[in-house]
Design an enzyme around this catalytic site. Structure first.
Site, PDB file in Angstrom:
ATOM      1  N   ASP A 196      -8.166  -5.336   5.587  1.00  0.00           N
ATOM      2  CA  ASP A 196      -8.857  -4.763   4.433  1.00  0.00           C
ATOM      3  C   ASP A 196     -10.335  -5.072   4.575  1.00  0.00           C
ATOM      4  OD1 ASP A 196      -6.572  -3.733   3.162  1.00  0.00           O
ATOM      5  OD2 ASP A 196      -6.164  -5.626   2.166  1.00  0.00           O
ATOM      6  N   ASP A 223      -5.499   2.706   2.088  1.00  0.00           N
ATOM      7  CA  ASP A 223      -5.377   2.576   0.632  1.00  0.00           C
ATOM      8  C   ASP A 223      -6.060   3.742  -0.083  1.00  0.00           C
ATOM      9  OD1 ASP A 223      -4.117   0.112   1.095  1.00  0.00           O
ATOM     10  OD2 ASP A 223      -6.005  -0.993   0.914  1.00  0.00           O
TER      11      ASP A 223
END
Length: 159
Positions: A119, A137
């Site tokens: 991330d 995402d």
């Protein structure tokens, strides 16, 4: 032709996700914070061993494999097979599901290959602040929002 378009959309989402993660892994140190636009848009590099917002990080390894790898493979496979088989799906619904599948596969590839998901973005707009996220995402979120909007606007929408 529709099936090829679906597969291309899914592959584009996977490719965008995997390329961006590789760039971050190669050029941003772990937990480094780079302010791209003041404190509003931050680039970092965090390995998430769980799911969204770290959910499941402390689960036993076998439960993690079942919930974060096996189950997603089954769900994404079923969705992909269904949108490839159905002949009269709304084009926007196909787009939405392609984004969900592509993003889901992108994060799944990381979990299987690395045991974690890379991330790297944080967004802050006034009182709104996201957790740390990646392009997979973004794909899943766009797809889910589009499915939600379509289901509200078209009450008889076929899934």
């Amino acid at each position: 032709m529709k099936k090829i378009a679906i597969l291309i959309l899914v592959l584009l989402n996977i490719g965008c996700d995997q390329i961006s993660k590789k760039m971050v892994r190669n050029s941003v140190d772990q937990n480094e914070y780079i302010r791209l636009i003041q404190d509003n848009f931050i680039l970092t590099n965090v390995e998430n061993t769980g799911a969204m917002l770290g959910f499941g990080q402390s689960f036993p390894p076998i439960l993690k494999i079942i919930l974060l790898q096996v189950l997603p493979v089954l769900v994404l496979g079923i969705i992909l097979i269904n949108i490839l088989r159905k002949t009269h799906l709304n084009k926007w619904l196909i787009l939405a599901f392609s984004f969900v599948i592509g993003g889901g596969i992108g994060n799944l590839m990381d979990r299987i290959a690395f045991g974690s998901v890379t991330d790297f973005f944080i967004l802050k707009l006034g009182i709104f602040k996201t957790g740390i996220f990646n392009m997979a995402d973004v794909s899943v979120t766009i797809g889910v929002i589009l499915i939600f909007i379509l289901s509200i606007r078209h009450k008889n929408l076929e899934f």
